[in-house]
Design a protein around this motif. Structure first.
Motif, short mmCIF file in Angstrom:
data_model
loop_
_atom_site.label_atom_id
_atom_site.label_comp_id
_atom_site.label_asym_id
_atom_site.label_seq_id
_atom_site.Cartn_x
_atom_site.Cartn_y
_atom_site.Cartn_z
N CYS A 95 -91.50 -4.99 48.65
CA CYS A 95 -90.21 -5.66 48.43
C CYS A 95 -90.36 -7.17 48.36
N PHE A 124 -87.90 -3.01 44.35
CA PHE A 124 -87.05 -2.15 45.17
C PHE A 124 -87.85 -0.90 45.46
N LYS A 141 -87.80 -5.44 40.05
CA LYS A 141 -86.47 -6.02 39.89
C LYS A 141 -86.32 -6.72 38.54
#
Length: 125
Positions: free
Chosen positions: A20, A25, A40
């Motif tokens: 992360c 994600f 992302k």
């Protein structure tokens, strides 16, 4: 590209925390398409496979070999054994710079260095 701490573990573990931090994600879900790592920025997904009590990511190393990496939501660091993906080398750390790592039972895990591994993965869906 994945970063690992080279240690005395039996298999590679990818820390969700580190995934992360690198702009991704991570989702775990009940259905076959519900567990994945998604970038992302690009939206690209790598699907995870449930195995027993954990999830694994199937990846290909530059040697052409396929291997599994367990995706660990409780780990603070991504770790790998010394002999795993050793074709990528290892950046050794001085003894005074070694991390103090412990396993789930509280036992000490020896830390030897860092390894950056470039992997290829298939998106199965």
């Amino acid at each position: 590209t994945l970063g690992f701490q080279v240690t005395d573990v039996r298999k590679p573990l990818l820390a969700v925390k580190r995934v992360c931090e690198n702009g991704n994600f991570v989702q775990f879900g009940p259905g076959i398409k519900d567990s994945f790592i998604q970038n992302k920025q690009s939206g690209d997904r790598i699907y995870l496979t449930p195995t027993g009590r954990s999830y694994v990511m199937e990846v290909q190393l530059k040697s052409g070999d396929w291997t599994q990496i367990t995706v660990d939501s409780a780990a603070e660091e991504s770790v790998c054994p010394r002999d795993w993906a050793d074709q990528y080398g290892m950046q050794a750390v001085r003894e005074d710079q070694r991390m103090r790592l412990v396993n789930a039972n509280g036992g000490i895990i020896n830390h030897y260095g860092q390894r950056t591994v470039t992997v290829g993965a298939q998106s199965f869906f």
